[in-house]
Design a protein around this motif. Structure first.
Motif, mmCIF file in Angstrom:
data_model
loop_
_atom_site.group_PDB
_atom_site.id
_atom_site.type_symbol
_atom_site.label_atom_id
_atom_site.label_comp_id
_atom_site.label_asym_id
_atom_site.label_seq_id
_atom_site.Cartn_x
_atom_site.Cartn_y
_atom_site.Cartn_z
ATOM 1 N N ASP A 22 0.835 -0.881 0.087
ATOM 2 C CA ASP A 22 0.205 -0.597 -0.100
ATOM 3 C C ASP A 22 0.694 1.474 -0.129
ATOM 4 O OD1 ASP A 22 -0.558 1.392 3.061
ATOM 5 O OD2 ASP A 22 0.267 -0.539 2.737
ATOM 6 N N LYS A 23 0.227 2.413 -0.375
ATOM 7 C CA LYS A 23 0.695 3.567 -0.545
ATOM 8 C C LYS A 23 1.136 3.997 0.672
ATOM 9 C CE LYS A 23 0.163 3.838 -5.652
ATOM 10 N NZ LYS A 23 1.502 3.842 -5.661
ATOM 11 N N LYS A 24 0.524 4.606 1.758
ATOM 12 C CA LYS A 24 1.164 5.128 2.675
ATOM 13 C C LYS A 24 1.991 4.343 3.511
ATOM 14 C CE LYS A 24 -3.300 6.610 4.064
ATOM 15 N NZ LYS A 24 -4.339 7.508 4.828
ATOM 16 N N SER A 25 1.935 2.559 3.617
ATOM 17 C CA SER A 25 3.780 1.570 4.100
ATOM 18 C C SER A 25 4.655 2.052 3.478
ATOM 19 C CB SER A 25 3.099 0.705 4.292
ATOM 20 O OG SER A 25 1.667 0.160 5.026
ATOM 21 N N MET A 26 4.710 1.882 2.037
ATOM 22 C CA MET A 26 5.542 2.566 0.718
ATOM 23 C C MET A 26 6.324 4.331 1.571
ATOM 24 S SD MET A 26 5.202 0.675 -2.537
ATOM 25 C CE MET A 26 3.657 2.104 -2.950
ATOM 26 N N LEU A 27 5.243 5.515 1.665
ATOM 27 C CA LEU A 27 5.718 6.677 2.061
ATOM 28 C C LEU A 27 6.696 6.895 2.730
ATOM 29 C CD1 LEU A 27 5.492 9.162 1.046
ATOM 30 C CD2 LEU A 27 3.036 9.784 1.184
ATOM 31 N N ILE A 28 5.856 6.147 4.464
ATOM 32 C CA ILE A 28 5.775 5.731 5.945
ATOM 33 C C ILE A 28 7.878 4.875 5.089
ATOM 34 C CG2 ILE A 28 6.555 4.794 7.677
ATOM 35 C CD1 ILE A 28 4.374 6.748 7.883
ATOM 36 N N GLU A 29 8.176 4.121 4.697
ATOM 37 C CA GLU A 29 9.489 3.354 4.331
ATOM 38 C C GLU A 29 10.220 4.559 3.975
ATOM 39 O OE1 GLU A 29 10.976 1.080 5.212
ATOM 40 O OE2 GLU A 29 9.482 0.846 6.878
ATOM 41 N N LYS A 30 9.696 5.689 2.364
ATOM 42 C CA LYS A 30 10.581 6.708 2.113
ATOM 43 C C LYS A 30 10.918 7.190 3.529
ATOM 44 C CE LYS A 30 9.180 5.536 -2.408
ATOM 45 N NZ LYS A 30 8.544 6.135 -3.360
#
Length: 184
Positions: free
Chosen positions: A57-65
């Motif tokens: 999911d996009k939100k989890s990927m953004l948190i990782e970034k």
């Protein structure tokens, strides 16, 4: 992915699955071909066995970034940190800082600022242990306004002054993957 070891583990798993990649970077992978659901599940399971997670999911990927940008700046930058983190994150991730901050707090249970402070503290421990820089040089390198500010923040996080930490025989450091997690 928060380290070169993680990147190597991901590359190894991709090779095992005969998947060709163009980019394996901190927090993202670009695969040349379309992968089937079976391949995706195999990759997900293999990554979990290595202690890594496939994010969809996009939100989890953004948190990782967000985490990866902070880790890169604090732990891997050779230049002194002389930028405003909020501006840097907004520019780097093409999102408004307020959005990034709210999302991070909601998902992680801590603020971006606390995550940064945790990582800066860990980096300061590392620099103290290596003994190549004095505390004034460390304060400058880590973009503190003064040695007093660094010492105050360090003591708030560790319970020790930097000079007391330096005297300890058993200097406890944390792996990058565990810094800033609420469960610590």
């Amino acid at each position: 992915m928060v380290s070169n070891r993680c990147k190597m583990a991901v590359k190894e798993e991709l090779k095992k699955l005969k998947l060709h990649f163009m980019v394996v970077d901190l927090g993202e992978v670009e695969i040349m071909e379309n992968i089937s659901m079976d391949q995706r599940q195999l990759l997900k399971a293999a990554l979990l066995d290595s202690g890594l997670e496939l994010m969809d999911d996009k939100k989890s990927m953004l948190i990782e970034k967000i985490k990866n940008v902070i880790i890169e700046m604090v732990h891997h930058s050779t230049e002194p940190i002389k930028v405003n983190f909020s501006d840097y994150l907004s520019q780097k991730l093409s999102h408004d800082y307020t959005y990034l901050s709210n999302l991070f707090s909601e998902v992680q249970g801590t603020t971006i600022e606390q995550f940064i402070i945790s990582h800066k503290t860990e980096r300061i421990k590392e620099l103290i242990i290596y003994g190549e820089l004095n505390i004034t040089e460390i304060a400058w390198k880590m973009n503190y306004s003064s040695v007093a500010h660094l010492s105050s923040q360090f003591k708030k996080v560790t319970g020790l002054s930097p000079s007391h930490f330096k005297q300890l025989k058993d200097k406890r450091r944390n792996p990058i993957e565990e810094i800033g997690n609420v469960n610590d």
